[in-house]
Write a protein that holds these residues in place. Structure first.
Motif: not given
Length: 256
Positions: A19-25, A32-37, A207-215, A217-223
């Motif tokens: 809930a905090i994440w959904a409000i703050v972002v 989105p390149r810093i932190f996804p919704s 999956m995390l490592f490859v997602a980093r190369d393409f920025y 962040t939503e895949v990184i957080v999902l992982g």
């Protein structure tokens, strides 16, 4: 009812965090390149499940951590019992265990890739090392806590070596062994993710490592979420009940 209340109390902090994440972002318009919704992570999850990639990554990671942990326990338990029974073996191996215990897991990744190449063998070796030393040391502690009077009593009643092992030493050390497996599996999980970032082309770490190369962040957080949820399932549904059952079985605690 108690189980439902306990589950609700366990999940509540996680829901508060979401809930905090959904409000703050959106409130601070975070790039989105810093932190996804929350929405973008949910969309990434739907896409990854739809194309089957998430299932492949989870399956590969679970297979590796399961096999590596199994091999580590298979070798560690007999060795830990031997160390607990024989003071000479314990005196010889304890310094080696203290030296290599700080190197277990991630520190072995560079040399593991040299020995086994980039692939399945290197990752299994890393997981094996993460589990082996923890389980062996806890097995040693478990055997060492069994009083000699109990061992001598079993021997005086006619128990041979096999009966002493299966009916006295192994059951008596089982609570410590399970605790060691639980701790070692946590180390193995972290070692797995680190190794998959370097030594393979499939798995949650990859999956995390490859997602980093393409920025992505939503895949990184999902992982990260998938890794945490999988560990919670393993810990709460497998390790905690197993630990409680063995501890209660041998009278160390009583069920309330």
């Amino acid at each position: 009812m108690n189980s439902l209340v306990g589950a609700a109390l366990f999940v509540a902090p996680l829901l508060v965090l979401v809930a905090i994440w959904a409000i703050v972002v959106p409130l601070f318009n975070v790039n989105p390149r810093i932190f996804p919704s929350v929405g973008s992570v949910a969309e990434a999850a739907v896409a990854a499940i739809g194309d089957g990639s998430l299932i492949r990554h989870i399956g590969a990671s679970m297979l590796r951590v399961g096999l590596g942990t199994f091999l580590g326990v298979l070798v560690a338990v007999p060795l830990g019992i031997a160390m607990g029974v024989s003071p000479a073996v314990s005196a010889f191996l304890t310094p080696l265990f203290r030296f290599f215990s700080v190197l277990a897991g991630i520190a072995w990744i560079p040399i593991a890739t040299l020995w086994f190449g980039y692939g399945f063998g290197a990752i299994i070796f890393v997981i094996f090392n993460a589990v082996f030393f923890v389980v062996a040391y806890n097995t040693l502690l478990g055997v060492s806590t069994i009083p000699m009077t109990i061992r001598n009593a079993a021997a005086s009643l006619g128990a041979g070596r096999w009966a002493l092992l299966t009916e006295v030493l192994l059951p008596g050390a089982l609570p410590n062994i399970v605790t060691g497996v639980r701790t070692g599996l946590g180390f193995a999980w972290r070692g797995l993710i680190a190794a998959e970032m370097i030594a393979t082309n499939v798995g949650l770490g990859y999956m995390l490592f490859v997602a980093r190369d393409f920025y992505r962040t939503e895949v990184i957080v999902l992982g990260m979420i998938v890794i945490g949820v999988l560990w919670l399932f393993i810990d709460r549904l497998l390790l905690v009940p197993l630990e409680r059952a063995t501890i209660e079985r041998w009278g160390l605690v009583r069920r309330t």
